[in-house]
Motif scaffolding. Structure first.
Motif, PDB file in Angstrom:
ATOM      1  N   HIS A   1      74.621   9.939  37.158  1.00  0.00           N
ATOM      2  CA  HIS A   1      74.614  11.175  37.939  1.00  0.00           C
ATOM      3  C   HIS A   1      75.994  11.369  38.574  1.00  0.00           C
ATOM      4  O   HIS A   1      76.529  10.444  39.201  1.00  0.00           O
ATOM      5  CB  HIS A   1      73.554  11.118  39.033  1.00  0.00           C
ATOM      6  CG  HIS A   1      72.191  10.763  38.534  1.00  0.00           C
ATOM      7  ND1 HIS A   1      71.337  11.692  37.985  1.00  0.00           N
ATOM      8  CD2 HIS A   1      71.535   9.573  38.488  1.00  0.00           C
ATOM      9  CE1 HIS A   1      70.208  11.091  37.616  1.00  0.00           C
ATOM     10  NE2 HIS A   1      70.303   9.808  37.914  1.00  0.00           N
ATOM     11  N   LEU A   2      76.549  12.550  38.414  1.00  0.00           N
ATOM     12  CA  LEU A   2      77.853  12.887  38.981  1.00  0.00           C
ATOM     13  C   LEU A   2      77.656  13.992  40.011  1.00  0.00           C
ATOM     14  O   LEU A   2      77.023  15.012  39.731  1.00  0.00           O
ATOM     15  CB  LEU A   2      78.804  13.358  37.877  1.00  0.00           C
ATOM     16  CG  LEU A   2      79.007  12.377  36.714  1.00  0.00           C
ATOM     17  CD1 LEU A   2      79.840  13.028  35.613  1.00  0.00           C
ATOM     18  CD2 LEU A   2      79.679  11.095  37.198  1.00  0.00           C
ATOM     19  N   LEU A   3      78.213  13.790  41.207  1.00  0.00           N
ATOM     20  CA  LEU A   3      77.999  14.716  42.312  1.00  0.00           C
ATOM     21  C   LEU A   3      79.327  15.167  42.910  1.00  0.00           C
ATOM     22  O   LEU A   3      80.273  14.374  43.027  1.00  0.00           O
ATOM     23  CB  LEU A   3      77.179  14.051  43.423  1.00  0.00           C
ATOM     24  CG  LEU A   3      75.825  13.441  43.043  1.00  0.00           C
ATOM     25  CD1 LEU A   3      75.289  12.616  44.200  1.00  0.00           C
ATOM     26  CD2 LEU A   3      74.847  14.541  42.667  1.00  0.00           C
TER      27      LEU A   3
ATOM     28  N   ASP B   1      86.513  15.706  44.614  1.00  0.00           N
ATOM     29  CA  ASP B   1      86.089  14.322  44.429  1.00  0.00           C
ATOM     30  C   ASP B   1      84.735  14.301  43.738  1.00  0.00           C
ATOM     31  O   ASP B   1      83.794  14.973  44.168  1.00  0.00           O
ATOM     32  CB  ASP B   1      85.982  13.623  45.789  1.00  0.00           C
ATOM     33  CG  ASP B   1      87.329  13.546  46.504  1.00  0.00           C
ATOM     34  OD1 ASP B   1      88.352  13.399  45.810  1.00  0.00           O
ATOM     35  OD2 ASP B   1      87.345  13.646  47.742  1.00  0.00           O
ATOM     36  N   VAL B   2      84.640  13.507  42.691  1.00  0.00           N
ATOM     37  CA  VAL B   2      83.389  13.369  41.954  1.00  0.00           C
ATOM     38  C   VAL B   2      82.799  11.999  42.265  1.00  0.00           C
ATOM     39  O   VAL B   2      83.426  10.973  42.029  1.00  0.00           O
ATOM     40  CB  VAL B   2      83.600  13.524  40.441  1.00  0.00           C
ATOM     41  CG1 VAL B   2      82.271  13.338  39.695  1.00  0.00           C
ATOM     42  CG2 VAL B   2      84.203  14.890  40.118  1.00  0.00           C
TER      43      VAL B   2
ATOM     44  N   THR C   1      85.192  16.463  33.014  1.00  0.00           N
ATOM     45  CA  THR C   1      86.170  15.395  32.833  1.00  0.00           C
ATOM     46  C   THR C   1      85.570  14.041  33.195  1.00  0.00           C
ATOM     47  O   THR C   1      85.777  13.042  32.493  1.00  0.00           O
ATOM     48  CB  THR C   1      87.415  15.673  33.689  1.00  0.00           C
ATOM     49  OG1 THR C   1      87.993  16.930  33.295  1.00  0.00           O
ATOM     50  CG2 THR C   1      88.453  14.567  33.512  1.00  0.00           C
ATOM     51  N   ALA C   2      84.798  14.001  34.285  1.00  0.00           N
ATOM     52  CA  ALA C   2      84.141  12.756  34.684  1.00  0.00           C
ATOM     53  C   ALA C   2      83.083  12.353  33.665  1.00  0.00           C
ATOM     54  O   ALA C   2      82.901  11.161  33.368  1.00  0.00           O
ATOM     55  CB  ALA C   2      83.523  12.915  36.068  1.00  0.00           C
TER      56      ALA C   2
ATOM     57  N   ALA D   1      75.086  12.852  26.033  1.00  0.00           N
ATOM     58  CA  ALA D   1      74.841  14.275  26.256  1.00  0.00           C
ATOM     59  C   ALA D   1      74.893  14.543  27.752  1.00  0.00           C
ATOM     60  O   ALA D   1      74.473  13.706  28.559  1.00  0.00           O
ATOM     61  CB  ALA D   1      73.490  14.693  25.697  1.00  0.00           C
ATOM     62  N   ALA D   2      75.412  15.701  28.125  1.00  0.00           N
ATOM     63  CA  ALA D   2      75.552  16.038  29.545  1.00  0.00           C
ATOM     64  C   ALA D   2      75.134  17.475  29.804  1.00  0.00           C
ATOM     65  O   ALA D   2      75.273  18.346  28.935  1.00  0.00           O
ATOM     66  CB  ALA D   2      76.992  15.826  30.009  1.00  0.00           C
ATOM     67  N   GLU D   3      74.606  17.702  30.999  1.00  0.00           N
ATOM     68  CA  GLU D   3      74.334  19.035  31.517  1.00  0.00           C
ATOM     69  C   GLU D   3      74.914  19.089  32.914  1.00  0.00           C
ATOM     70  O   GLU D   3      74.891  18.082  33.636  1.00  0.00           O
ATOM     71  CB  GLU D   3      72.832  19.314  31.556  1.00  0.00           C
ATOM     72  CG  GLU D   3      72.170  19.301  30.189  1.00  0.00           C
ATOM     73  CD  GLU D   3      70.665  19.529  30.271  1.00  0.00           C
ATOM     74  OE1 GLU D   3      70.120  19.475  31.385  1.00  0.00           O
ATOM     75  OE2 GLU D   3      70.066  19.759  29.218  1.00  0.00           O
ATOM     76  N   LEU D   4      75.416  20.238  33.324  1.00  0.00           N
ATOM     77  CA  LEU D   4      76.007  20.329  34.651  1.00  0.00           C
ATOM     78  C   LEU D   4      75.706  21.677  35.278  1.00  0.00           C
ATOM     79  O   LEU D   4      75.380  22.651  34.592  1.00  0.00           O
ATOM     80  CB  LEU D   4      77.512  20.075  34.595  1.00  0.00           C
ATOM     81  CG  LEU D   4      78.370  21.082  33.836  1.00  0.00           C
ATOM     82  CD1 LEU D   4      78.992  22.098  34.793  1.00  0.00           C
ATOM     83  CD2 LEU D   4      79.482  20.362  33.070  1.00  0.00           C
ATOM     84  N   VAL D   5      75.828  21.703  36.583  1.00  0.00           N
ATOM     85  CA  VAL D   5      75.589  22.934  37.332  1.00  0.00           C
ATOM     86  C   VAL D   5      76.492  22.950  38.552  1.00  0.00           C
ATOM     87  O   VAL D   5      76.712  21.917  39.193  1.00  0.00           O
ATOM     88  CB  VAL D   5      74.100  23.051  37.743  1.00  0.00           C
ATOM     89  CG1 VAL D   5      73.624  21.823  38.500  1.00  0.00           C
ATOM     90  CG2 VAL D   5      73.858  24.302  38.573  1.00  0.00           C
TER      91      VAL D   5
END
Length: 313
Positions: free
Chosen positions: A56-58, A7-8, A101-102, A81-85
């Motif tokens: 913000h996506l968590l 779940d995002v 995807t989100a 633009a996006a960065e993720l970890v």
């Protein structure tokens, strides 16, 4: 939440506790990968907010944040633009794919073309595989280069009619922003800095005007070029040995041909060495052959690579 269908959660505002959790997550990933997963722009936005809203996506794992993505949709020219970890212990569970995807869905809401740029800090093979599998194309590479300060640093030669001095906060702000915009007119990020961008960085604990060197015309003090140095690990809370950085180096196009790039680089390196530092780093676009040639000639070598991927629907 199943392992491969996490779940995002989406929000426009993180609580202070969530911000702290994201930084802990980024620190764990950076320690495991050898490359910090968030850019300075994203880290500053997390700490201070600002006039550029972000999504913000968590992904949560119980009370912990196991995955995070920062999506900036404010660039109408180049697209979002996006960065993720993802936490090192929760990888290979579909978290990265779910976050990307989100992020694509967020970008598509703001831009019917669904354009999205995705940064991979450290150019890890798993990040490349994920980006390519989701229809992204590698479009840009940013080199991190490093140099020892124990090796000789030549004396800078200053052109006639030019002097070097330190930046004066408040007095030099407007002139610096103007020259910065001209020097980086075609740069995707640097050339668009505003007063808020400058003030935010001057408020950071690492800021030291003595290490913000300006080349000026002796006759009228007009700004010709600059070398803004930075020290990591000394006052910024990072848990590693202090490391110098050629943070921003620029020359007004009208002052090209005077050798100011080399002069300012050497002056900054000497300043950093005088602080007792043993190593210095910088970031430079792989496609900027003039800059990579200059830095290589001054003893820098490529250390790591950050890669930008782009996607159009």
């Amino acid at each position: 939440m199943s392992a491969h269908h996490p779940d995002v959660e989406r929000t426009d505002q993180l609580s202070p506790a969530e911000v702290a959790a994201v930084f802990r997550l980024a620190g764990a990933a950076g320690d495991a990968d050898g490359a910090y997963p968030l850019s300075e722009h994203t880290a500053l936005h997390l700490r201070h907010g600002g006039d550029r809203p972000a999504v913000h996506l968590l992904i949560r794992d119980g009370a912990d944040i196991a995955g995070y993505a920062h999506v900036d949709t404010t660039d109408a020219v180049d697209g979002a633009a996006a960065e993720l970890v993802v936490h090192p212990l929760r990888r290979r569970h579909g978290f990265g794919r779910a976050l990307v995807t989100a992020a694509i869905a967020v970008a598509t809401e703001r831009d019917p073309a669904g354009r999205l740029r995705l940064w991979s800090h450290g150019d890890h093979p798993s990040a490349s595989a994920l980006a390519l599998s989701l229809g992204f194309t590698r479009v840009r590479a940013l080199w991190q280069m490093r140099r020892s300060l124990h090796t000789p640093v030549p004396e800078p030669v200053v052109a006639d009619g030019v002097a070097l001095r330190a930046f004066r906060p408040g007095a030099d702000d407007e002139a610096w922003l103007s020259v910065n915009a001209r020097a980086f007119a075609h740069h995707p990020e640097q050339g668009r800095w505003t007063h808020d961008d400058l003030r935010t960085r001057m408020a950071e604990p690492w800021f030291d005007p003595a290490g913000f060197l300006l080349a000026v015309n002796v006759a009228d003090d007009a700004l010709l070029g600059f070398h803004w140095t930075k020290v990591h690990g000394a006052r910024d809370g990072h848990q590693h040995d202090a490391l110098g950085e050629v943070y921003v180096l620029g020359v007004d196009p009208a002052a090209q041909g005077m050798g100011l790039g080399r002069t300012l680089t050497l002056a900054g390196l000497r300043h950093l060495r005088e602080q007792g530092l043993s190593q210095v780093m910088l970031y430079v676009d792989e496609a900027n052959h003039a800059a990579t040639t200059l830095y290589t000639a001054l003893g820098f070598a490529r250390w790591a690579t950050d890669v930008s991927y782009s996607r159009d629907r």
